[in-house]
Write a protein that holds these residues in place. Structure first.
Motif, PDB file in Angstrom:
ATOM      1  N   ILE A 123      -4.408   3.934  38.242  1.00 26.78           N
ATOM      2  CA  ILE A 123      -3.754   2.755  38.632  1.00 26.78           C
ATOM      3  C   ILE A 123      -2.285   2.758  37.959  1.00 26.78           C
ATOM      4  N   GLU A 124      -2.023   3.280  36.762  1.00 25.98           N
ATOM      5  CA  GLU A 124      -0.634   3.362  36.202  1.00 25.98           C
ATOM      6  C   GLU A 124       0.295   3.951  37.042  1.00 25.98           C
ATOM      7  N   ARG A 125      -0.216   4.615  37.995  1.00 20.94           N
ATOM      8  CA  ARG A 125       0.856   5.281  38.930  1.00 20.94           C
ATOM      9  C   ARG A 125       0.954   4.717  40.351  1.00 20.94           C
ATOM     10  N   CYS A 126       0.250   3.603  40.494  1.00 15.02           N
ATOM     11  CA  CYS A 126       0.279   2.816  41.810  1.00 15.02           C
ATOM     12  C   CYS A 126       1.378   1.643  41.746  1.00 15.02           C
ATOM     13  N   VAL A 127       1.679   1.557  42.862  1.00 17.72           N
ATOM     14  CA  VAL A 127       2.724   0.182  42.923  1.00 17.72           C
ATOM     15  C   VAL A 127       1.788  -0.861  43.911  1.00 17.72           C
ATOM     16  N   ALA A 128       1.758  -1.915  43.537  1.00 21.83           N
ATOM     17  CA  ALA A 128       1.058  -3.136  44.425  1.00 21.83           C
ATOM     18  C   ALA A 128       2.013  -3.932  44.916  1.00 21.83           C
ATOM     19  N   ILE A 129       2.049  -4.255  46.103  1.00 15.47           N
ATOM     20  CA  ILE A 129       2.875  -5.030  46.725  1.00 15.47           C
ATOM     21  C   ILE A 129       2.190  -6.573  47.130  1.00 15.47           C
ATOM     22  N   GLU A 130       2.841  -7.482  46.693  1.00 15.25           N
ATOM     23  CA  GLU A 130       2.008  -8.897  46.575  1.00 15.25           C
ATOM     24  C   GLU A 130       3.069  -9.866  46.859  1.00 15.25           C
ATOM     25  N   ASP A 131       2.490 -11.163  47.423  1.00 17.63           N
ATOM     26  CA  ASP A 131       3.160 -12.143  47.489  1.00 17.63           C
ATOM     27  C   ASP A 131       2.978 -13.542  46.779  1.00 17.63           C
TER      28      ASP A 131
END
Length: 227
Positions: free
Chosen positions: A164-172
């Motif tokens: 998870i530390e190498r993931c980017v989450a895109i949120e609003d």
């Protein structure tokens, strides 16, 4: 010691208000439900629902109307039926979302759709989003603890088999941002209906127009490695 930036392992996309401009459709359904109960949904209650799962949203709506005695499942089912109609006729992409998703897929970077919306309605949305655009889908009714709990994003990373530390989450939404941060992901915030707090290292953009892989990779922190 040498500072290096780890590779982008996956991009984890929220759905409502992030990829598609669906919060306005939720406005329609929720206000219609409130009207059918003889009330009017307040702006404050509607804002509090953004990013929440169905049960939480119905609890907020019932309390807002002073009708806490109403059945949560019945209200959720009513909204879901109405949203199916609205999704099939009025679902549109948010600015820049389709282009960024296409770029991520073209680069063969794993993707996940991580949403508080229940699976039946997500399946309708995927008719627009494209089911092949996501390696994993985590719907709101498929986790024990929905956003803002970190479980949805942790589950997505686990299903993808990536840290998870190498993931980017895109949120609003604030709930979604809190979920992704608590899970350990880097977060790109793109406010839709509710303002986002830039605190906590969240990178904010007005829209996904112009966002690219370099920007996403740049959100990952550097680490020390020994040569």
């Amino acid at each position: 010691m040498t500072l290096t930036r780890p590779g982008l392992a996956a991009v984890l996309f929220d759905m409502d208000g992030t990829l598609v401009d669906s919060e306005k459709l939720w406005d329609v359904a929720l206000k219609e439900l409130a009207a059918s109960y003889g009330g009017t949904l307040s702006d404050a209650a509607r804002i509090a629902m953004v990013g929440s799962d169905a049960t939480t949203s119905m609890r907020i709506l019932h309390a807002d109307l002073g009708q806490e005695w109403r059945d949560l499942d019945a209200s959720s089912a009513w909204v879901e039926r109405r949203m199916v109609e609205l999704f099939r006729t009025g679902l549109v992409w948010r600015p820049g979302a389709l282009g960024l998703l296409a770029a991520v897929r073209a680069a063969a970077i794993p993707t996940a759709l991580v949403t508080s919306t229940a699976r039946p309605l997500v399946d309708v949305a995927l008719e627009t989003l494209g089911p092949d655009n996501f390696d994993v889908v985590v719907a709101g009714n498929e986790v024990r603890s929905p956003k803002p709990d970190p479980e949805p994003y942790r589950m997505a990373a686990r299903l993808l088999g990536v840290p998870i530390e190498r993931c980017v989450a895109i949120e609003d939404s604030p709930a979604g941002v809190a979920s992704a941060l608590a899970a350990g992901a880097a977060v790109l915030g793109v406010p839709s209906e509710v303002p986002l707090d830039p605190a906590g290292g969240v990178h904010l953009l007005e829209s996904l127009t112009g966002a690219d892989l370099d920007l996403l990779a740049g959100l990952l922190g550097s680490v020390d490695v020994t040569r």
